[in-house]
Scaffold this active site. Sequence first.
Site, PDB file in Angstrom:
ATOM      1  N   ASP A  14      33.455 -16.208  66.548  1.00 49.70           N
ATOM      2  CA  ASP A  14      32.076 -16.671  66.344  1.00 49.70           C
ATOM      3  C   ASP A  14      31.867 -17.318  64.983  1.00 49.70           C
ATOM      4  OD1 ASP A  14      31.265 -15.723  68.842  1.00 49.70           O
ATOM      5  OD2 ASP A  14      30.813 -13.737  68.054  1.00 49.70           O
ATOM      6  N   ARG A  94      25.552  -3.947  59.231  1.00 53.46           N
ATOM      7  CA  ARG A  94      24.868  -5.247  59.196  1.00 53.46           C
ATOM      8  C   ARG A  94      23.861  -5.407  58.057  1.00 53.46           C
ATOM      9  NH1 ARG A  94      28.851  -5.988  61.374  1.00 53.46           N
ATOM     10  NH2 ARG A  94      29.232  -6.991  63.374  1.00 53.46           N
ATOM     11  N   ASP A 123      22.929  -7.647  66.686  1.00 58.98           N
ATOM     12  CA  ASP A 123      23.250  -8.060  65.319  1.00 58.98           C
ATOM     13  C   ASP A 123      22.296  -9.129  64.795  1.00 58.98           C
ATOM     14  OD1 ASP A 123      25.248  -6.234  65.068  1.00 58.98           O
ATOM     15  OD2 ASP A 123      26.855  -7.598  65.667  1.00 58.98           O
ATOM     16  N   SER A 172      35.729  -8.642  72.699  1.00 58.40           N
ATOM     17  CA  SER A 172      35.025  -8.927  71.455  1.00 58.40           C
ATOM     18  C   SER A 172      35.032  -7.623  70.654  1.00 58.40           C
ATOM     19  CB  SER A 172      33.589  -9.354  71.776  1.00 58.40           C
ATOM     20  OG  SER A 172      32.839  -9.331  70.604  1.00 58.40           O
TER      21      SER A 172
END
Length: 399
Positions: A14, A94, A123, A172
């Site tokens: 990504d 995060r 996220d 992922s």
Amino acid sequence: MTQRGILAFSGGLDTSVVVKYLQEEYDMEVITVTVDVGQGDDQKEIEAKAKKLGVIKHYNIDARKEFVEDFIFPSIKANALYQKKYCLATALARPLIAQKVLEIAKKENVTALAHGCSGKGNDQVRFDITLRSGSDLPIIAPIRDKNLDRDTELIFAKKHGIEIDSVAKRFSIDQNLWGRAIEGGVLEDPYNEPPEDAFIWVKTKNLPDTPTYMEIKFDKGIPVAVDGQVMEPIKLIEYVNKIAGEAGVGIVDHIEDRVVGIKSREVYETPGATCLIEAHADLEKMVHTKHENKFKSIIDDEWAYLAYSGLWQDPLKQDLDAFIEKSQNPVSGIVKLKLYKSSLRVVGRKSEYSLYNHKIATYSSESTFDQRMAKGFVELWGIQSTEAIKLQKKLSKKI
Ligand code: ARG
């Protein structure tokens, strides 16, 4: 004026695609920031990847200590498990990553803040809210803004010579000191058992035939020593991850409700978190009163919900933090865990703040508790319930 974007960069699919998008579609210079939260990546390699993508500057920030002390430890104090299962590994990292990006954004006079989150996940919520709380700059999220899917990204990556490793092609992955999240691919069918090779931290085969014991010492809710050895916070978590993983403990597989409402199938490897939270919660039961235990579990659930949902800095979360912090005063002691062929069990606990009183609890002749006191208590305790039940019976006969 040259547009300049700053991006939290992991070196994965990504964020690599996002670098190229920012340069080509948004005509931007790109500064990348990799925040080390214990994902175990080679920082030099990631920097090389960023440079190869043509970024004008790359930052490497080691935030592991902060991650443990300011994010993981508070989550242990809160026994934080979202929907009773997920230890929040990604969710906790995060806000810290976004905070670090903001710090550098100020220094580098950027014109935009970018991230590689999709519009489907949590996220984006965590990044956007932290970034927005500290800056008014535009937020660019190409994967979300252009509605990109993983297959399109893989084609785009190939076209631009971006190398993606084979595990990343099948799943992922997001990992840090507190856990490893595995999503996508065959796991998207919630009935498919995860293939063995999806797991790296937790052993699933040839598990030891003898149990592993672990003694975890807590001081005011914080784990400070394992098996009699005082350890630095980062080392301690790495150690528990390793020992528990070798005993096959710490795989979580559940259906999760995302902030945006989508249900997702999530698979995690969280050996250290599983053990430390189990041990901490057990110790609390011993040192807290019945009333504290009942109320704190409500607070804990709410804390996990807010942390999961990107509301790390919300005033309510701060209020809960204050409550939880105060509640940790007596949470000191040792918890003994037994790990055996993927199972985890607390088999002992002790604390100088223990409210367990042997003389009161014992069924032996050493007891100092006069049972006769209980009779009146039980009568009063049940007075409304017994009245109501009798009344219900009486009325139902009338119908
Ligand atoms: N469902 C978890 C969360 O929202 C983990 C997601 C991890 N995956 C990722 N690609 N970030 O916190």
